[in-house]
Design an enzyme around this catalytic site. Structure first.
Site, PDB file in Angstrom:
ATOM      1  N   TYR A  14     -55.046  19.975  -8.942  1.00  5.42           N
ATOM      2  CA  TYR A  14     -53.707  19.812  -8.363  1.00  5.42           C
ATOM      3  C   TYR A  14     -53.283  18.353  -8.211  1.00  5.42           C
ATOM      4  O   TYR A  14     -52.159  18.080  -7.804  1.00  5.42           O
ATOM      5  CB  TYR A  14     -53.641  20.485  -6.988  1.00  5.42           C
ATOM      6  CG  TYR A  14     -53.925  21.960  -7.025  1.00  5.42           C
ATOM      7  CD1 TYR A  14     -53.033  22.841  -7.625  1.00  5.42           C
ATOM      8  CD2 TYR A  14     -55.090  22.472  -6.471  1.00  5.42           C
ATOM      9  CE1 TYR A  14     -53.295  24.204  -7.668  1.00  5.42           C
ATOM     10  CE2 TYR A  14     -55.358  23.831  -6.507  1.00  5.42           C
ATOM     11  CZ  TYR A  14     -54.458  24.689  -7.109  1.00  5.42           C
ATOM     12  OH  TYR A  14     -54.717  26.038  -7.150  1.00  5.42           O
ATOM     13  N   HIS A  19     -46.146  19.575  -6.573  1.00  7.20           N
ATOM     14  CA  HIS A  19     -46.334  19.998  -5.181  1.00  7.20           C
ATOM     15  C   HIS A  19     -47.116  18.957  -4.369  1.00  7.20           C
ATOM     16  O   HIS A  19     -47.094  18.997  -3.148  1.00  7.20           O
ATOM     17  CB  HIS A  19     -47.080  21.332  -5.166  1.00  7.20           C
ATOM     18  CG  HIS A  19     -46.505  22.369  -4.260  1.00  7.20           C
ATOM     19  ND1 HIS A  19     -45.264  22.298  -3.671  1.00  7.20           N
ATOM     20  CD2 HIS A  19     -47.043  23.556  -3.826  1.00  7.20           C
ATOM     21  CE1 HIS A  19     -45.057  23.378  -2.926  1.00  7.20           C
ATOM     22  NE2 HIS A  19     -46.118  24.152  -3.006  1.00  7.20           N
ATOM     23  N   ASN A  66     -49.945  26.440   1.842  1.00  4.23           N
ATOM     24  CA  ASN A  66     -49.434  27.492   2.726  1.00  4.23           C
ATOM     25  C   ASN A  66     -50.092  27.497   4.098  1.00  4.23           C
ATOM     26  O   ASN A  66     -49.634  28.192   4.997  1.00  4.23           O
ATOM     27  CB  ASN A  66     -49.628  28.869   2.084  1.00  4.23           C
ATOM     28  CG  ASN A  66     -48.865  29.009   0.788  1.00  4.23           C
ATOM     29  OD1 ASN A  66     -48.177  28.093   0.340  1.00  4.23           O
ATOM     30  ND2 ASN A  66     -48.989  30.160   0.168  1.00  4.23           N
ATOM     31  N   ASP A  91     -42.485  17.736  -1.208  1.00  7.78           N
ATOM     32  CA  ASP A  91     -41.648  17.955  -2.388  1.00  7.78           C
ATOM     33  C   ASP A  91     -40.468  18.855  -2.056  1.00  7.78           C
ATOM     34  O   ASP A  91     -40.554  19.702  -1.176  1.00  7.78           O
ATOM     35  CB  ASP A  91     -42.479  18.579  -3.511  1.00  7.78           C
ATOM     36  CG  ASP A  91     -43.082  19.919  -3.108  1.00  7.78           C
ATOM     37  OD1 ASP A  91     -43.956  19.928  -2.222  1.00  7.78           O
ATOM     38  OD2 ASP A  91     -42.678  20.963  -3.662  1.00  7.78           O
ATOM     39  N   ASN A 112     -43.339  26.513   1.699  1.00  2.06           N
ATOM     40  CA  ASN A 112     -44.379  27.213   2.454  1.00  2.06           C
ATOM     41  C   ASN A 112     -45.223  26.304   3.334  1.00  2.06           C
ATOM     42  O   ASN A 112     -45.677  26.726   4.400  1.00  2.06           O
ATOM     43  CB  ASN A 112     -45.263  28.028   1.511  1.00  2.06           C
ATOM     44  CG  ASN A 112     -44.527  29.229   0.963  1.00  2.06           C
ATOM     45  OD1 ASN A 112     -43.682  29.812   1.633  1.00  2.06           O
ATOM     46  ND2 ASN A 112     -44.829  29.595  -0.270  1.00  2.06           N
TER      47      ASN A 112
END
Length: 186
Positions: A14, A19, A66, A91, A112
């Site tokens: 990631y 994100h 989340n 973001d 989220n």
């Protein structure tokens, strides 16, 4: 103490995704302020420094997006940080790549990570710096899009936005946030 939290997802896969742009800003601030981010008992990377004579803290939650509130809220409680001294950096699909927008408070906007923080804090009354990542234009699902990397064409504007967001954070150390908003909102 002012707490700057950049939202993102942990893990190599990631690292450079849309994100994780909140992490980019925290990394930039850590570099500027010579802060070493270490794993904390709050399920995040955390470090403190004195900046312009003020105590500041940086955090990158190591929960997945989340669950960001599960890191942020215990940290705020442990260090007795006023919610008014918390700035969340993340973001935003509704801003084009390269744009930033500062807000004093507000809803989650469907994000989220912000939803989790609102849920755990029990309030929407915290400051935010939103960094544009744009929306998918090719029919790509949003969930896949936010986990994709920026295109080569987008990278210069995105990196400029990261630097501007870090500049806004620096100014927010000693300047009322409403003034920082006036200086940085376009």
């Amino acid at each position: 103490m002012k707490l700057f939290v950049g939202l993102g997802n942990p893990g190599k896969e990631y690292e450079q995704t849309r994100h994780n742009i909140g992490f980019f800003v925290i990394d930039e601030l850590a570099k500027r302020w010579n802060v070493s981010l270490k794993t904390a008992k709050f399920r995040g990377l955390f470090g403190t420094a004195s900046v312009f004579g003020e105590k500041v803290a940086l955090c990158k939650p190591l929960t997945y997006m989340n669950l960001s509130g599960e890191c942020v809220c215990p940290l705020i409680d442990f260090y007795d940080i006023a919610v008014d001294d918390v700035i969340i950096i993340y973001d935003d699909l509704d801003l084009p790549p390269g744009k930033i927008r500062l807000r004093l408070k507000g809803g989650s906007g469907g994000h989220n990570g912000v939803k989790s923080i609102i849920h755990h804090l029990g309030t929407e009354q915290f400051k935010r710096i939103r960094i544009g990542i744009g929306r998918p234009t090719n029919g790509q699902p949003v969930a896949d899009y936010v986990l994709s990397r920026f295109t080569e064409e987008e990278k210069p504007a995105v990196m400029e936005a990261v630097l501007r967001a870090a500049d806004a954070c620096e100014q927010a150390v000693t300047t009322p946030f409403i003034q920082v908003m006036n200086d940085f909102n376009e």
